[in-house]
Design an enzyme around this catalytic site. Structure first.
Site, PDB file in Angstrom:
ATOM      1  N   ASP A  13     -13.591  -3.630  -1.555  1.00  0.00           N
ATOM      2  CA  ASP A  13     -13.421  -3.257  -0.152  1.00  0.00           C
ATOM      3  C   ASP A  13     -14.768  -3.440   0.532  1.00  0.00           C
ATOM      4  O   ASP A  13     -15.735  -2.738   0.220  1.00  0.00           O
ATOM      5  CB  ASP A  13     -12.952  -1.808  -0.027  1.00  0.00           C
ATOM      6  CG  ASP A  13     -11.553  -1.614  -0.583  1.00  0.00           C
ATOM      7  OD1 ASP A  13     -10.771  -2.580  -0.587  1.00  0.00           O
ATOM      8  OD2 ASP A  13     -11.238  -0.483  -1.021  1.00  0.00           O
ATOM      9  N   ASP A  72       0.870  -1.173   0.000  1.00  0.00           N
ATOM     10  CA  ASP A  72       0.000   0.000   0.000  1.00  0.00           C
ATOM     11  C   ASP A  72       0.909   1.225   0.000  1.00  0.00           C
ATOM     12  O   ASP A  72       1.711   1.398   0.929  1.00  0.00           O
ATOM     13  CB  ASP A  72      -0.899   0.031   1.233  1.00  0.00           C
ATOM     14  CG  ASP A  72      -1.968  -1.048   1.205  1.00  0.00           C
ATOM     15  OD1 ASP A  72      -2.334  -1.478   0.102  1.00  0.00           O
ATOM     16  OD2 ASP A  72      -2.435  -1.459   2.282  1.00  0.00           O
TER      17      ASP A  72
END
Length: 252
Positions: free
Chosen positions: A130, A11
């Site tokens: 998500d 990330d």
């Protein structure tokens, strides 16, 4: 039987690898290129690179960083963040990645998934989901780095993504993310049972047994993790050894 995969995730925010808890409280985890090289040496099966603020900041993924990472590794490499159109995908694949991950703009423009699959092949197209639990126990899909709720339930969007042409689902439990308490096995299994394409479980890995549970009880085809690998708590070779000893088919 297809071999299961172990996939570290980078990330990236402001040019650095970061990791947080439930998408918040981000802390530094190193340089993207150096992290990628280390995972390549450790023989990770694949690598996922997510520019986590690209969609929220309404910009493209930083191509130069993608090129530098791609130049230094040999394992398959997926990139996501800020992809809005076919040209963005073409640029990323040209920069050296093997797959692209579509999230926010796949929901905003479903035609993008189909067009990308037809243009580049479904094997290149990953739809990232998500997912967050609702008070009633159901799960909903969020976009813009987990900031905005949508009207889609998690399983329904996964099924739709497959119909649109996605070749793989990257399913992240926002509730479990960074907690190290284990993957959300219930929603992972529900998605895995609902689609025919591979499902990557993400969010919550804290120890080797969590990887095993996601690949067995969760029905996942691959496990993605960040914190446990970034901070050296578990190595890729050790995780593979653990899984092989328990009868899981793993690439060596």
């Amino acid at each position: 039987m297809l071999a299961k995969r172990i996939i570290p995730c980078l990330d990236v925010k402001d040019g650095r690898v970061v990791k947080g808890v439930r998408f918040l409280e981000l802390r530094d985890a190193g340089d993207p290129v150096e992290c990628a090289k280390a995972y390549d040496r450790d023989q990770a099966d694949e690598l996922v690179f997510l520019d986590i603020t690209a969609s929220h900041e309404n910009r493209k993924t930083v191509l130069e960083m993608v090129r530098k990472v791609a130049e230094n590794i040999y394992i398959p490499f997926t990139v996501g963040g800020g992809i809005r159109k076919i040209e963005d995908i073409r640029e990323l694949l040209k920069a050296g990645c093997d797959k692209v991950s579509l999230n926010t703009f796949a929901l905003d423009n479903e035609h993008l998934v189909t067009a990308a699959s037809e243009r580049f092949g479904s094997q290149c197209i990953v739809v990232a989901i998500d997912s967050r639990r609702n008070p009633d126990g159901t799960s909903s899909v969020y976009t813009h780095g987990g900031r905005r709720p949508t009207s889609w339930d998690t399983v329904g969007w996964a099924v739709q993504a497959e119909k649109l042409g996605a070749g793989e689902i990257l399913l992240t439990s926002m509730d479990a993310d960074g907690t190290r308490n284990g993957y959300d096995l219930e929603i992972t299994r529900a998605v895995a049972d609902a689609v025919c394409i591979p499902v990557i479980a993400s969010g919550g890995a804290g120890k080797n047994s969590h990887l095993y549970d996601a690949l067995t009880a969760g029905g996942a085809d691959a496990v993605l993790a960040a914190s446990i690998f970034h901070y050296g708590e578990i190595s890729i070779p050790a995780a593979k050894k653990y899984l092989i000893e328990r009868g899981i088919a793993i690439r060596t």
